[in-house]
Scaffold this motif. Structure first.
Motif, PDB file in Angstrom:
ATOM      1  N   SER A 136      10.133  12.006 -80.236  1.00 56.18           N
ATOM      2  CA  SER A 136       9.748  10.639 -80.476  1.00 56.18           C
ATOM      3  C   SER A 136      10.589   9.683 -79.647  1.00 56.18           C
ATOM      4  O   SER A 136      10.073   8.754 -79.011  1.00 56.18           O
ATOM      5  CB  SER A 136       9.920  10.358 -81.957  1.00 56.18           C
ATOM      6  N   ALA A 137      11.904   9.929 -79.610  1.00 54.78           N
ATOM      7  CA  ALA A 137      12.773   9.041 -78.846  1.00 54.78           C
ATOM      8  C   ALA A 137      12.361   9.051 -77.381  1.00 54.78           C
ATOM      9  O   ALA A 137      12.180   7.993 -76.755  1.00 54.78           O
ATOM     10  CB  ALA A 137      14.223   9.487 -78.994  1.00 54.78           C
ATOM     11  N   ALA A 138      12.177  10.263 -76.831  1.00 56.34           N
ATOM     12  CA  ALA A 138      11.794  10.363 -75.421  1.00 56.34           C
ATOM     13  C   ALA A 138      10.469   9.666 -75.171  1.00 56.34           C
ATOM     14  O   ALA A 138      10.291   8.926 -74.195  1.00 56.34           O
ATOM     15  CB  ALA A 138      11.701  11.834 -75.027  1.00 56.34           C
ATOM     16  N   GLN A 139       9.544   9.880 -76.079  1.00 53.52           N
ATOM     17  CA  GLN A 139       8.193   9.348 -75.895  1.00 53.52           C
ATOM     18  C   GLN A 139       8.175   7.829 -75.983  1.00 53.52           C
ATOM     19  O   GLN A 139       7.626   7.150 -75.112  1.00 53.52           O
ATOM     20  CB  GLN A 139       7.286   9.949 -76.965  1.00 53.52           C
ATOM     21  N   LEU A 140       8.804   7.302 -77.034  1.00 57.13           N
ATOM     22  CA  LEU A 140       8.718   5.857 -77.238  1.00 57.13           C
ATOM     23  C   LEU A 140       9.455   5.106 -76.136  1.00 57.13           C
ATOM     24  O   LEU A 140       8.989   4.080 -75.642  1.00 57.13           O
ATOM     25  CB  LEU A 140       9.265   5.482 -78.611  1.00 57.13           C
ATOM     26  N   VAL A 141      10.607   5.632 -75.721  1.00 58.66           N
ATOM     27  CA  VAL A 141      11.348   4.968 -74.646  1.00 58.66           C
ATOM     28  C   VAL A 141      10.519   4.980 -73.370  1.00 58.66           C
ATOM     29  O   VAL A 141      10.438   3.981 -72.647  1.00 58.66           O
ATOM     30  CB  VAL A 141      12.720   5.652 -74.448  1.00 58.66           C
ATOM     31  N   SER A 142       9.869   6.101 -73.088  1.00 56.98           N
ATOM     32  CA  SER A 142       9.089   6.194 -71.849  1.00 56.98           C
ATOM     33  C   SER A 142       7.902   5.255 -71.867  1.00 56.98           C
ATOM     34  O   SER A 142       7.606   4.602 -70.868  1.00 56.98           O
ATOM     35  CB  SER A 142       8.582   7.623 -71.638  1.00 56.98           C
ATOM     36  N   TYR A 143       7.191   5.236 -72.971  1.00 55.58           N
ATOM     37  CA  TYR A 143       5.953   4.450 -72.983  1.00 55.58           C
ATOM     38  C   TYR A 143       6.193   2.968 -73.240  1.00 55.58           C
ATOM     39  O   TYR A 143       5.299   2.157 -73.053  1.00 55.58           O
ATOM     40  CB  TYR A 143       4.963   5.045 -73.994  1.00 55.58           C
ATOM     41  N   GLU A 144       7.415   2.636 -73.673  1.00 55.45           N
ATOM     42  CA  GLU A 144       7.750   1.228 -73.824  1.00 55.45           C
ATOM     43  C   GLU A 144       7.621   0.519 -72.475  1.00 55.45           C
ATOM     44  O   GLU A 144       7.171  -0.630 -72.394  1.00 55.45           O
ATOM     45  CB  GLU A 144       9.204   1.152 -74.317  1.00 55.45           C
ATOM     46  N   ILE A 145       7.995   1.233 -71.405  1.00 51.64           N
ATOM     47  CA  ILE A 145       8.064   0.582 -70.093  1.00 51.64           C
ATOM     48  C   ILE A 145       6.691   0.150 -69.572  1.00 51.64           C
ATOM     49  O   ILE A 145       6.513  -1.010 -69.206  1.00 51.64           O
ATOM     50  CB  ILE A 145       8.817   1.493 -69.106  1.00 51.64           C
ATOM     51  N   PRO A 146       5.706   1.063 -69.545  1.00 54.75           N
ATOM     52  CA  PRO A 146       4.390   0.589 -69.106  1.00 54.75           C
ATOM     53  C   PRO A 146       3.850  -0.544 -69.969  1.00 54.75           C
ATOM     54  O   PRO A 146       3.207  -1.469 -69.438  1.00 54.75           O
ATOM     55  CB  PRO A 146       3.493   1.827 -69.217  1.00 54.75           C
ATOM     56  N   VAL A 147       4.130  -0.487 -71.275  1.00 53.99           N
ATOM     57  CA  VAL A 147       3.651  -1.563 -72.145  1.00 53.99           C
ATOM     58  C   VAL A 147       4.293  -2.885 -71.741  1.00 53.99           C
ATOM     59  O   VAL A 147       3.632  -3.920 -71.618  1.00 53.99           O
ATOM     60  CB  VAL A 147       3.944  -1.229 -73.632  1.00 53.99           C
ATOM     61  N   VAL A 148       5.598  -2.847 -71.497  1.00 48.73           N
ATOM     62  CA  VAL A 148       6.304  -4.069 -71.097  1.00 48.73           C
ATOM     63  C   VAL A 148       5.740  -4.593 -69.781  1.00 48.73           C
ATOM     64  O   VAL A 148       5.515  -5.801 -69.620  1.00 48.73           O
ATOM     65  CB  VAL A 148       7.818  -3.781 -70.986  1.00 48.73           C
ATOM     66  N   LEU A 149       5.498  -3.676 -68.841  1.00 48.61           N
ATOM     67  CA  LEU A 149       4.970  -4.105 -67.548  1.00 48.61           C
ATOM     68  C   LEU A 149       3.605  -4.762 -67.714  1.00 48.61           C
ATOM     69  O   LEU A 149       3.302  -5.781 -67.083  1.00 48.61           O
ATOM     70  CB  LEU A 149       4.872  -2.905 -66.601  1.00 48.61           C
ATOM     71  N   ALA A 150       2.783  -4.187 -68.581  1.00 51.66           N
ATOM     72  CA  ALA A 150       1.447  -4.757 -68.790  1.00 51.66           C
ATOM     73  C   ALA A 150       1.559  -6.150 -69.407  1.00 51.66           C
ATOM     74  O   ALA A 150       0.853  -7.089 -69.015  1.00 51.66           O
ATOM     75  CB  ALA A 150       0.633  -3.838 -69.693  1.00 51.66           C
ATOM     76  N   ALA A 193      11.687  -6.145 -81.065  1.00 53.37           N
ATOM     77  CA  ALA A 193      11.618  -5.731 -82.472  1.00 53.37           C
ATOM     78  C   ALA A 193      10.950  -4.374 -82.593  1.00 53.37           C
ATOM     79  O   ALA A 193      11.378  -3.523 -83.375  1.00 53.37           O
ATOM     80  CB  ALA A 193      10.861  -6.776 -83.285  1.00 53.37           C
ATOM     81  N   GLY A 194       9.923  -4.175 -81.789  1.00 53.68           N
ATOM     82  CA  GLY A 194       9.211  -2.897 -81.853  1.00 53.68           C
ATOM     83  C   GLY A 194      10.117  -1.731 -81.524  1.00 53.68           C
ATOM     84  O   GLY A 194       9.977  -0.632 -82.072  1.00 53.68           O
ATOM     85  N   THR A 195      11.077  -1.965 -80.629  1.00 56.39           N
ATOM     86  CA  THR A 195      11.956  -0.876 -80.197  1.00 56.39           C
ATOM     87  C   THR A 195      12.854  -0.389 -81.323  1.00 56.39           C
ATOM     88  O   THR A 195      13.286   0.765 -81.319  1.00 56.39           O
ATOM     89  CB  THR A 195      12.828  -1.361 -79.024  1.00 56.39           C
ATOM     90  N   VAL A 196      13.146  -1.251 -82.282  1.00 57.78           N
ATOM     91  CA  VAL A 196      14.052  -0.861 -83.372  1.00 57.78           C
ATOM     92  C   VAL A 196      13.484   0.321 -84.152  1.00 57.78           C
ATOM     93  O   VAL A 196      14.236   1.173 -84.633  1.00 57.78           O
ATOM     94  CB  VAL A 196      14.305  -2.065 -84.304  1.00 57.78           C
ATOM     95  N   ALA A 197      12.151   0.379 -84.223  1.00 60.19           N
ATOM     96  CA  ALA A 197      11.526   1.451 -85.006  1.00 60.19           C
ATOM     97  C   ALA A 197      11.921   2.824 -84.474  1.00 60.19           C
ATOM     98  O   ALA A 197      11.986   3.796 -85.234  1.00 60.19           O
ATOM     99  CB  ALA A 197      10.008   1.292 -84.990  1.00 60.19           C
ATOM    100  N   ILE A 198      12.172   2.925 -83.160  1.00 61.38           N
ATOM    101  CA  ILE A 198      12.589   4.212 -82.589  1.00 61.38           C
ATOM    102  C   ILE A 198      13.848   4.702 -83.287  1.00 61.38           C
ATOM    103  O   ILE A 198      13.973   5.882 -83.631  1.00 61.38           O
ATOM    104  CB  ILE A 198      12.863   4.077 -81.072  1.00 61.38           C
ATOM    105  N   MET A 199      14.765   3.756 -83.532  1.00 56.80           N
ATOM    106  CA  MET A 199      15.997   4.108 -84.230  1.00 56.80           C
ATOM    107  C   MET A 199      15.677   4.768 -85.564  1.00 56.80           C
ATOM    108  O   MET A 199      16.257   5.800 -85.915  1.00 56.80           O
ATOM    109  CB  MET A 199      16.821   2.839 -84.512  1.00 56.80           C
TER     110      MET A 199
END
Lengths: 331, 378, 165
Positions: free
Chosen positions: A148-162, A121-127
């Motif tokens: 913003s798109a580049a940033q949010l997509v990149s930082y989504e990954i470490p958050v998911v891993l954590a 759900a959080g990812t939708v905000a990037i759109m």
């Protein structure tokens, strides 16, 4: 009568949503006041003092002002995207609160894939942000949207891993189960792999919530507020509200994931503990915001991919290994 | 300086590839006034930059031709409005040199004190706005806290906070108020105790360092060829400070270090100004030890006429060498007044310097050159 | 350094290019005729005797009869500077550009062009700099009749630039 109505699952869910919405909006008003006061004291000034006792009503006055303002849509803007964008940012932020457990049993809707749902759900905000950047038809906004798109997509990954590391320990994706697993001060933050995961998560969320040092999409001094340059009035208020609600959610989720959720000393109800711990984390985020300068876009992405993602991967392996070989949190 | 990159980008543009043309300014929070930069971007990278100036042009030099010499002094406040005493001094000095007017010792010492106090106020404004350009908003408030004290002291002597108009041809309009020197010395102590905070907040911050170090490097030979002056030049390793190079007022008798740094990057330009704060404090402390008694202005006739000729002044303003060139034909009005504004000369380097950098660096580099548009456009 | 020696150095470096050389403290006033202007400035810059490689200032003035260019060049390590004056033809003011020798003079030449209408030959981009692009006349000439013209908002438009690119 009320109990009868609440027995209907639809009405029950609607009531939950309405209650949640009220809590979020009130919470955001408090947060805005807090941000101003914290910023004020960090910057050796007072912050709001005039509206209401100690400026308490300043946020309310500002909210009213924003609602009453003329709604301006720039002529060259893509009307459809321009109007839709704030909802795309605002709604997902509200939606993620649905699965946040405030206390034992105090959750609007718990289900077994809650952690995954929060990420999705959080990812939708990037759109929404990209839509705002493009739909405004303003070059600063476009740059902001792309950043913003580049940033949010990149930082989504470490958050998911954590979050994944936490899921290994809790053996469940339900946020309620994750919080339950930490009862009696068995907080996940005390486990070394998850301590590292907590750092990765907090840095990632700092970027996800567009706060300094990662506030590049807004970058007041470069992009003149980036994707929401042309937004005013109630539409701007939605972005603003979403940003603060997001900040609070990031902190509350951190509390659920790492700091024991509603676990605390007996005597106070658990929800208060959760909110108190969240506010402490929010304070840390504000402290960082008002102290650090902003990083540059290449440094930002380099940091995500070269530092945070590798650390996140190591943490995931480490957490998995300690769960399998050392028993992790559960016997 | 960026030569290869510039050629590369020009080649790309010559092929017919269109970059995104973005107007930065004239209304933009980080152009420090009404500067307009026409940037051609490739994504975030700057391929070409064209500064457009003149939005604040008021024809001050032309106005000077139409009035007696001394009547132009109040106009000079509006040049570099962050450090207007330096403009006053440069203008008065040019007239004094043209007409051969001597300035009493006490007035010269007070002028030095005013210069340095105003330099501190100007550099503090730079530190604050530079921090804001890079997203460190708190620095602005910290710097303004001390700047406020400096402005209060200047207000105590001149009665104004920004446009002082306090230097007259041949001296000063009035002496220092009582105990002003004590106030200035107390401010010196205060500032010295606070600069450590700036270092902890900004100078030593790793993010700040990575944003500024190695960004926008001006080699020494380029800095000279572009005619840069002030901290912008000295950060590139060229020792040129008018206070030492062609001393005016009492600077020849004062012991201070000219801050010269090597790297020539954005950080060096920031650091040069930050370190000059301490040198200004050092100068201020010496001024009051050596302040003689005496008159504060020499007698100048009601109608000031200068013999025909050309004279120019040189003053080290916080931004660099400020110089008024005055041409006299013997009449009460100057025939020509030209203002060599340090910001104008320093800004010439920007277009070549930003090519190949990111948009965020344009803001950092522009901030580090520290321009005031009132002076650029005149 | 003695003034006589300073004067000698400059005269030596300039050869026969200068019409007059006077030393006054650390300032050397040089008068040059227009045909020798560029050669003289180049000599001042490159000659090891003068080494005036710092472009300190460039301006012009008009007396109504004569228009004169004023260059100020400094030698930072040697602590001397030269004030070079060069009379122009007032009816058709032209001068060789030195923007290639000193990129710092690029904008100064544009300013002199803007205010006096001096055409700098060989300048890479000789346009108005402070006044609006459509301003009429050159306001610092003594025969200029003061009259506002041009639109204050006009400048290079992004569309023009797009076509150039």
């Amino acid at each position: 009568m009320i109990e009868q109505a609440l027995a209907n699952p639809w009405i029950r869910q609607l009531a939950n949503a309405a209650l949640l919405l009220a809590v979020i909006n009130l919470g955001v008003l408090v947060l805005i006041y807090m941000e101003r006061k914290v910023a004020g004291f960090i910057q050796s000034r007072l912050g709001p003092v005039h509206v209401g006792p100690r400026g308490w009503l300043q946020s309310v006055a500002d909210a009213l002002k924003l609602i009453l303002k003329e709604d301006i849509i720039p002529a060259p803007a893509d009307r459809f995207l321009f109007v839709l964008a704030p909802f795309f940012v605002f709604v997902p932020v509200l939606a993620v609160f649905l699965v946040l457990p405030f206390n034992a049993g105090w959750v609007a809707h718990d289900f077994s894939l809650a952690a995954l749902y929060v990420i999705a759900a959080g990812t939708v905000a990037i759109m929404g942000i990209v839509m705002a950047g493009w739909g405004t038809n303003n070059k600063y906004s476009l740059l902001g949207g792309l950043r913003s798109a580049a940033q949010l997509v990149s930082y989504e990954i470490p958050v998911v891993l954590a979050i994944l590391a936490v899921v290994f320990y809790a053996q469940s994706m339900s946020l309620v189960d994750i919080a339950e697993a930490q009862r009696g001060f068995g907080w996940f933050i005390f486990h070394p792999p998850l301590l590292v995961a907590a750092f990765v998560y907090m840095i990632g969320q700092l970027a996800e919530t567009n706060r300094t040092p990662f506030d590049l999409p807004e970058a007041e001094s470069e992009l003149v507020s980036g994707f929401h340059t042309e937004y005013s009035g109630i539409r701007f208020a939605m972005f603003f509200l979403a940003e603060f609600a997001n900040t609070f959610f990031a902190a509350a989720l951190a509390v659920v994931l790492f700091f024991g959720g509603w676990d605390g000393l007996p005597g106070l109800t658990g929800a208060l503990w959760l909110v108190a711990k969240s506010y402490v984390l929010v304070f840390v985020l504000m402290w960082i915001r008002w102290t650090l300068p902003r990083v540059r876009v290449d440094q930002l992405l380099g940091f995500a991919w070269k530092v945070l993602v590798p650390i996140g991967l190591i943490v995931v392996l480490w957490a998995a290994a300690s769960v399998v070989y050392a028993g992790g949190a559960k016997p | 300086m960026n030569g290869d990159l510039r050629d590369l980008h020009q080649e790309i543009l010559d092929l017919g590839t269109q970059g995104m043309v973005m107007n930065m300014g004239p209304q933009h929070p980080s152009t420090h006034g009404v500067l307009r930069l026409i940037l051609t971007l490739d994504g975030e990278e700057v391929m070409a930059c064209e500064p457009v100036i003149g939005y604040l042009h008021r024809g001050l030099e032309k106005m000077a031709e139409r009035r007696p010499y001394r009547h132009f002094l109040p106009f000079t406040d509006r040049l570099d409005y962050v450090c207007s005493l330096a403009n006053n001094l440069a203008c008065a000095q040019a007239i004094e040199r043209l007409a051969g007017i001597e300035v009493p010792d006490r007035a010269q010492w007070i002028r030095v004190a005013l210069m340095e106090l105003n330099r501190i106020a100007s550099h503090l404004l730079f530190l604050g706005t530079f921090g804001t350009d890079l997203g460190a908003t708190t620095m602005l408030l910290y710097a303004f806290r001390e700047r406020e004290e400096a402005l209060a002291l200047l207000e105590a002597i001149t009665g104004a906070r920004l446009t002082y108009n306090w230097i007259r041809v041949g001296g000063l309009p009035d002496d220092m108020p009582e105990n002003w020197d004590k106030g200035v010395l107390a401010f010196c102590d205060l500032l010295e105790s606070r600069v450590g905070e700036y270092d902890r907040l900004l100078t030593d911050n790793p993010i700040f360092r990575r944003r500024t170090e190695g960004v926008g490097v001006i080699p020494a030979e380029d800095a000279i060829a572009y005619g840069l002056t002030g901290p912008t030049l000295r950060a590139s390793g060229v020792e040129y400070d008018v206070r030492r190079w062609a001393p005016y007022e009492k600077y020849a008798e004062i012991d201070f270090d000219v801050v010269v740094l090597r790297d020539g990057d954005t950080f060096a330009r920031y650091l040069a100004r930050r370190l000059e704060l301490e040198q200004s404090v050092r100068i201020l402390r010496q001024v009051f030890d050596r302040m003689p008694e005496g008159p504060i202005a020499s007698k100048v006739g009601k109608v000031l006429k200068a013999p025909p000729g050309i004279a120019f002044s040189q003053v080290e303003s916080p931004r660099g060498e400020l110089s008024f060139t005055m041409v006299s034909d013997g009449s009460p009005n100057p025939q020509r007044v030209h203002i060599r504004a340090p910001s104008f000369a320093n800004l010439t380097v920007l277009a070549d310097l930003v090519v190949g950098n990111k948009v965020a660096d344009v803001v950092a580099i522009l901030g580090s050159i520290d321009i005031v548009l009132g002076e650029v456009d005149r | 350094m003695a003034q006589a020696e300073l004067k000698e150095r400059f005269e030596g470096a300039l050869g026969g290019l200068a019409e007059a050389v006077e030393a006054e403290g650390s300032l050397v006033r040089v008068r040059v005729a227009l045909p020798n202007l560029r050669a003289a400035l180049l000599a001042l810059k490159t000659s090891p005797d003068t080494a005036c490689d710092f472009p300190a200032n460039l301006t012009a003035f008009d007396t109504g009869q004569e228009m004169t260019l004023l260059y100020r060049l400094a030698s930072i390590p040697n602590r001397w500077q030269a004030l070079v004056s060069c009379p122009l033809d007032r009816e058709d003011p032209k001068a060789p550009s030195v923007a290639d020798l000193w990129p710092g003079f690029n904008w100064f030449e544009r300013e002199v062009y803007d205010m006096f209408g001096v055409a700098f030959e060989g300048h890479p981009d000789l346009r108005r700099i402070l006044l609006p692009d459509d301003w009429e006349g050159f306001p610092f000439r003594k025969d200029y009749v003061s009259k506002p013209s041009g639109s204050p908002l006009k400048g290079p438009q992004p569309t023009d630039l797009g076509e150039q690119a």
